[in-house]
Design a protein around this motif. Sequence first.
Motif, mmCIF file in Angstrom:
data_model
loop_
_atom_site.group_PDB
_atom_site.id
_atom_site.type_symbol
_atom_site.label_atom_id
_atom_site.label_comp_id
_atom_site.label_asym_id
_atom_site.label_seq_id
_atom_site.Cartn_x
_atom_site.Cartn_y
_atom_site.Cartn_z
ATOM 1 N N ASN A 1 5.125 -5.566 -7.895
ATOM 2 C CA ASN A 1 3.738 -5.186 -7.643
ATOM 3 C C ASN A 1 3.273 -5.673 -6.280
ATOM 4 O OD1 ASN A 1 3.391 -4.040 -10.291
ATOM 5 N ND2 ASN A 1 3.313 -6.136 -11.070
ATOM 6 N N VAL A 2 2.573 -4.808 -5.543
ATOM 7 C CA VAL A 2 2.090 -5.148 -4.209
ATOM 8 C C VAL A 2 0.631 -4.719 -4.074
ATOM 9 C CG1 VAL A 2 4.365 -4.977 -3.141
ATOM 10 C CG2 VAL A 2 2.921 -2.946 -3.247
ATOM 11 N N GLU B 1 5.755 0.837 2.228
ATOM 12 C CA GLU B 1 4.386 1.325 2.439
ATOM 13 C C GLU B 1 3.440 0.160 2.725
ATOM 14 O OE1 GLU B 1 1.017 3.696 2.798
ATOM 15 O OE2 GLU B 1 3.156 4.213 2.899
ATOM 16 N N MET B 2 3.611 -0.947 2.011
ATOM 17 C CA MET B 2 2.741 -2.098 2.243
ATOM 18 C C MET B 2 2.874 -2.602 3.674
ATOM 19 S SD MET B 2 2.615 -5.854 0.377
ATOM 20 C CE MET B 2 3.923 -6.563 1.396
ATOM 21 N N HIS B 3 4.112 -2.729 4.159
ATOM 22 C CA HIS B 3 4.312 -3.238 5.513
ATOM 23 C C HIS B 3 3.862 -2.231 6.572
ATOM 24 C CE1 HIS B 3 6.219 -7.191 5.090
ATOM 25 N NE2 HIS B 3 6.587 -6.737 3.906
ATOM 26 N N HIS C 1 -5.451 -10.328 3.204
ATOM 27 C CA HIS C 1 -4.093 -10.764 2.910
ATOM 28 C C HIS C 1 -3.380 -9.745 2.031
ATOM 29 C CE1 HIS C 1 -6.634 -12.620 -0.270
ATOM 30 N NE2 HIS C 1 -5.606 -12.375 -1.074
ATOM 31 N N ALA C 2 -2.049 -9.827 2.054
ATOM 32 C CA ALA C 2 -1.200 -8.964 1.238
ATOM 33 C C ALA C 2 -0.495 -9.826 0.206
ATOM 34 C CB ALA C 2 -0.185 -8.237 2.108
ATOM 35 N N TRP D 1 -5.871 -1.636 -1.790
ATOM 36 C CA TRP D 1 -4.703 -0.765 -2.023
ATOM 37 C C TRP D 1 -3.724 -1.526 -2.902
ATOM 38 C CZ3 TRP D 1 0.471 -1.698 -0.770
ATOM 39 C CH2 TRP D 1 1.348 -0.618 -0.972
ATOM 40 N N LYS D 2 -3.051 -0.795 -3.788
ATOM 41 C CA LYS D 2 -2.005 -1.422 -4.588
ATOM 42 C C LYS D 2 -0.962 -0.386 -4.975
ATOM 43 C CE LYS D 2 -4.439 -0.996 -9.039
ATOM 44 N NZ LYS D 2 -4.938 -1.767 -10.219
ATOM 45 N N SER D 3 0.227 -0.878 -5.286
ATOM 46 C CA SER D 3 1.323 0.001 -5.685
ATOM 47 C C SER D 3 2.385 -0.844 -6.385
ATOM 48 C CB SER D 3 1.915 0.712 -4.455
ATOM 49 O OG SER D 3 2.900 1.654 -4.827
#
Length: 441
Positions: free
Chosen positions: A340-341, A195-197, A333-334, A351-353
């Motif tokens: 944790n992301v 999801e992050m990418h 930035h990511a 956003w975080k997950s």
Amino acid sequence: MSDQQPSNEESKSTRRDFVKKASIGTAALGLSPLVFPSLSAADGAGKKKLKVGVVGLGGRGAGAVRDILTADPDTILWAVGDIFDDRMKKVSGIEKKFSGRVDTGGGKRHFVGFDAYQKVIDSGVDIILLTTTPVFRPLHFKAAVDAGKHVFIEKPFALDIPGLKSVMDSAKKAQSNGQSVLTGLVWRYSSALMEMHKRIQGGEIGDVLSTSSSYCGGGRPNKMPDIKFKPASMSDMEWSLRYWQNFVELGGDGTLEYMIHGIDRMSWAMGDTLPARCFANGGNIIPVEAANAWDQFTLRYEYADGRVADFFGRQIPGTYAASGDVITGSKGHAIAKGQNVSLVRDGKTIWKSSGGLGYVNEHKIFTEHIRKGKVYNDVIDKFDITHAICIMGRTAGYTGALLTDKQIMSSKDVFVESKGLNFDTPFTARKSPIPGKTKFI
């Protein structure tokens, strides 16, 4: 790729191409695991029982069996092969966990020896899990593909460039024949990272400009005991194969055996493209007597569009186990640290997950493709590039040279010829490389 630096306008265009290329692959996977990569194939397996054979029942082999049996309830363990007889004891543990889903003919399909891989392939299986010592992977993979099987190949699947080219040829043949291929780089199948990418490729932090990644552990896996403990009756080859992680010829050294996970995450962020240049450092803080694998690497990759990516890895007891990524974009930035992301813009988390490794998820994707008659293949233009990047970094560290993409792909160095290898084959580990003196081959 040329060593000449591109103009600013060319750099912007190339960065956009990187993002576009990456979004076709990993973002599509995040949306639907049956979209990419796929093509028309033979009729799917539907709900029939899929017979699974495993070659190499060490820790990762037993784990891969559990993963695929968990992912697909209509799979059964049909055949087992290993060069070590004592590994067969693990089958009973799998039987206890997955009652009624192990059918090896009462042990008739337990194969031991260096030809066990072929016996598993010939046993009537639908899917082969290749999880033995990595030096055998190109040989075993070619045999499984030639036999028309769907194949899971654990990382690393090649230790040198000639081996990598063999795997690439076999992967292309599998795809054209309608056979699915899955690789064990499990962070790519973490739901949180996927999801992050997808969000990164959607532009939430702008164009990716650079990446800094690390993958560190508290010590060497399967560290070899003092050589004085080797039984007199045991050959040098058998001893080395039991402790293969300690030898570059059998496991590929830290960049491929362990740090590949972090290097793969770095490559993911940078668009799955082979860097134009690399220079590196590495060595042994705590050497293992009679072994030659290093316990640390620091790698700098330069891309054709002027972007850079850095990687740091080590396996030293008592040290901080830093593993994660900082991906810098033109608008933010990511950050990925452990499970944790998050995405950050203007100093604020937007956003975080969190999520674990994708051990089971990857096998769900794999078996769903097989059942629907679609082809899955994560080697071509993805994990083949990751392996090339790992080999490039290791070789740059060994030699102390600035290596180009063309140089590394021209390497003719073959570590071990695995065909015909057995316990009586003489084995002497190469001397540990000396940067500045070790030559590129």
